[in-house]
Design a protein around this motif. Structure first.
Motif, PDB file in Angstrom:
ATOM      1  N   LYS A   3       0.839  -1.209   0.018  1.00 34.51           N
ATOM      2  CA  LYS A   3      -0.229   0.217  -0.060  1.00 34.51           C
ATOM      3  C   LYS A   3       0.977   1.179   0.187  1.00 34.51           C
ATOM      4  CE  LYS A   3      -4.334  -1.786   2.051  1.00 34.51           C
ATOM      5  NZ  LYS A   3      -5.158  -1.747   3.129  1.00 34.51           N
ATOM      6  N   CYS A   4       0.509   2.394  -0.591  1.00 35.41           N
ATOM      7  CA  CYS A   4       1.051   3.743  -0.575  1.00 35.41           C
ATOM      8  C   CYS A   4       1.420   4.181   0.721  1.00 35.41           C
ATOM      9  CB  CYS A   4       0.197   4.556  -1.391  1.00 35.41           C
ATOM     10  SG  CYS A   4       0.844   6.377  -1.402  1.00 35.41           S
ATOM     11  N   MET A   5       2.397   4.610   1.159  1.00 35.77           N
ATOM     12  CA  MET A   5       2.828   4.927   2.408  1.00 35.77           C
ATOM     13  C   MET A   5       2.047   6.435   2.688  1.00 35.77           C
ATOM     14  SD  MET A   5       6.861   4.614   2.390  1.00 35.77           S
ATOM     15  CE  MET A   5       7.016   4.538   4.257  1.00 35.77           C
ATOM     16  N   ILE A   6       1.673   6.970   1.677  1.00 34.90           N
ATOM     17  CA  ILE A   6       1.008   8.283   1.829  1.00 34.90           C
ATOM     18  C   ILE A   6      -0.413   8.191   1.845  1.00 34.90           C
ATOM     19  CG2 ILE A   6       0.764  10.776   1.041  1.00 34.90           C
ATOM     20  CD1 ILE A   6       3.797   9.721   1.570  1.00 34.90           C
ATOM     21  N   CYS A   7      -0.967   7.635   1.068  1.00 33.43           N
ATOM     22  CA  CYS A   7      -2.559   7.783   0.943  1.00 33.43           C
ATOM     23  C   CYS A   7      -3.210   6.231   1.242  1.00 33.43           C
ATOM     24  CB  CYS A   7      -3.108   8.079  -0.386  1.00 33.43           C
ATOM     25  SG  CYS A   7      -2.701   7.174  -1.680  1.00 33.43           S
ATOM     26  N   GLY A   8      -2.458   5.291   1.163  1.00 31.19           N
ATOM     27  CA  GLY A   8      -2.942   3.826   1.525  1.00 31.19           C
ATOM     28  C   GLY A   8      -3.561   3.130   0.271  1.00 31.19           C
ATOM     29  N   HIS A  25       4.938   2.683  -6.750  1.00 26.19           N
ATOM     30  CA  HIS A  25       4.215   3.725  -7.564  1.00 26.19           C
ATOM     31  C   HIS A  25       2.804   3.838  -7.321  1.00 26.19           C
ATOM     32  CE1 HIS A  25       2.148   5.675 -11.061  1.00 26.19           C
ATOM     33  NE2 HIS A  25       2.400   6.760 -10.434  1.00 26.19           N
ATOM     34  N   CYS A  26       2.132   4.797  -6.530  1.00 27.51           N
ATOM     35  CA  CYS A  26       0.782   5.100  -6.336  1.00 27.51           C
ATOM     36  C   CYS A  26       0.097   5.697  -7.562  1.00 27.51           C
ATOM     37  CB  CYS A  26       0.692   5.691  -5.099  1.00 27.51           C
ATOM     38  SG  CYS A  26      -1.143   6.109  -4.638  1.00 27.51           S
ATOM     39  N   ASP A  27      -0.669   5.138  -8.010  1.00 27.22           N
ATOM     40  CA  ASP A  27      -1.580   5.916  -8.981  1.00 27.22           C
ATOM     41  C   ASP A  27      -2.375   7.019  -8.734  1.00 27.22           C
ATOM     42  OD1 ASP A  27      -0.967   4.755 -11.713  1.00 27.22           O
ATOM     43  OD2 ASP A  27      -2.439   3.051 -11.317  1.00 27.22           O
ATOM     44  N   TYR A  28      -2.672   7.063  -7.403  1.00 30.96           N
ATOM     45  CA  TYR A  28      -3.593   7.944  -6.911  1.00 30.96           C
ATOM     46  C   TYR A  28      -3.075   9.532  -6.350  1.00 30.96           C
ATOM     47  CZ  TYR A  28      -7.184  10.243  -3.887  1.00 30.96           C
ATOM     48  OH  TYR A  28      -8.084  11.040  -3.327  1.00 30.96           O
ATOM     49  N   CYS A  29      -1.909   9.086  -5.581  1.00 31.52           N
ATOM     50  CA  CYS A  29      -1.256  10.366  -5.015  1.00 31.52           C
ATOM     51  C   CYS A  29       0.144  10.573  -5.744  1.00 31.52           C
ATOM     52  CB  CYS A  29      -0.895  10.527  -3.511  1.00 31.52           C
ATOM     53  SG  CYS A  29       0.348   9.350  -3.165  1.00 31.52           S
ATOM     54  N   GLU A  30       0.435   9.527  -6.921  1.00 33.68           N
ATOM     55  CA  GLU A  30       1.857   9.601  -7.575  1.00 33.68           C
ATOM     56  C   GLU A  30       3.025   9.609  -6.636  1.00 33.68           C
ATOM     57  OE1 GLU A  30       1.666   9.270 -10.715  1.00 33.68           O
ATOM     58  OE2 GLU A  30      -0.311   9.836 -11.245  1.00 33.68           O
TER      59      GLU A  30
HETATM   60 ZN   LIG Z   1      -0.621   7.172  -2.661  1.00 28.67          ZN
END
Ligand SMILES: [Zn+2]
Length: 213
Positions: A3-8, A25-30
């Motif tokens: 999971k993204c460390m920023i937005c989950g 790489h997170c598609d949501y918060c990049e």
């Molecule tokens: Zn994210």
């Protein structure tokens, strides 16, 4: 699934063949984060920093930081107390800021590990070429926010990721393997919401000014 460390949100796994390193790489918060199993250990990390030509003997570096001060910090019109967080082997910015603030502190986990700064709050906190080394960015940004006075500013310098993923895989900035966290503007938008900051200004390239929300 990592999971993204920023937005989950779930991340995509990217293998960097050139470096032999995995990124998420997170598609949501990049946000892009280097796989923690490839983070270099602290001894190696310090060796890398010791090679940086970041001191008063390097006039180009001094000029670079003076320009940063002139362009982004002095217009904030603060003169009380400042902190340079992650001041490095030659605390150039710390010294330069002494000309403009009544009091200046600096902290660096390797070169100036004096945690006395935690007892104070600041009108301005600078952090240049530091946040890309954060293993836990949300925790660190939260920590920095808590060190700001009510109308204090956090001025961050790091190269923003403005390119797509294929271009990321040839970006020079990722080649320094102590760089483990890469921020897109969307990443900062997510961080400020979660941490309780707001974006005041940025240059779309490598400097962003934040304030308590
Ligand atoms: Zn994210």
């Amino acid at each position: 699934m990592t999971k993204c460390m920023i937005c989950g949100e779930p991340t995509n796994t990217i293998y960097d063949e050139q470096l032999g390193v995995t990124f998420y790489h997170c598609d949501y918060c990049e946000f892009i984060h280097q796989d923690p199993t490839s983070h270099v250990n602290q001894v190696k990390e310090k060796e890398q920093y010791d090679h940086h030509q970041n001191s008063f003997e390097n006039q180009g570096y001094v000029d670079y930081l003076q320009n940063f001060l002139d362009e982004y910090v002095l217009p904030l019109e603060k003169e009380g107390i400042a902190l340079d967080f992650g001041s490095g082997p030659g605390p150039v910015l710390f010294e330069l800021m002494k000309h403009h603030f009544h009091e200046v502190r600096h902290y660096d986990p390797y070169y100036h590990p004096d945690e006395g700064y935690k007892e104070e709050t600041f009108d301005v906190i600078t952090s240049t070429e530091v946040v890309e080394h954060f293993a836990d960015p949300l925790k660190e940004f939260h920590h920095l926010k808590n060190l700001l006075k009510k109308d204090g500013y956090l001025v961050v310098m790091t190269s923003f990721r403005t390119m797509d993923i294929s271009a990321f895989l040839s970006w020079w900035y990722r080649r320094d393997t102590t760089h483990i966290s890469f921020y897109h503007m969307k990443t900062f938008e997510e961080i400020v919401q979660r941490v309780g900051l707001k974006i005041i200004k940025h240059n779309q390239k490598n400097v962003i000014i934040l304030k308590r929300a």
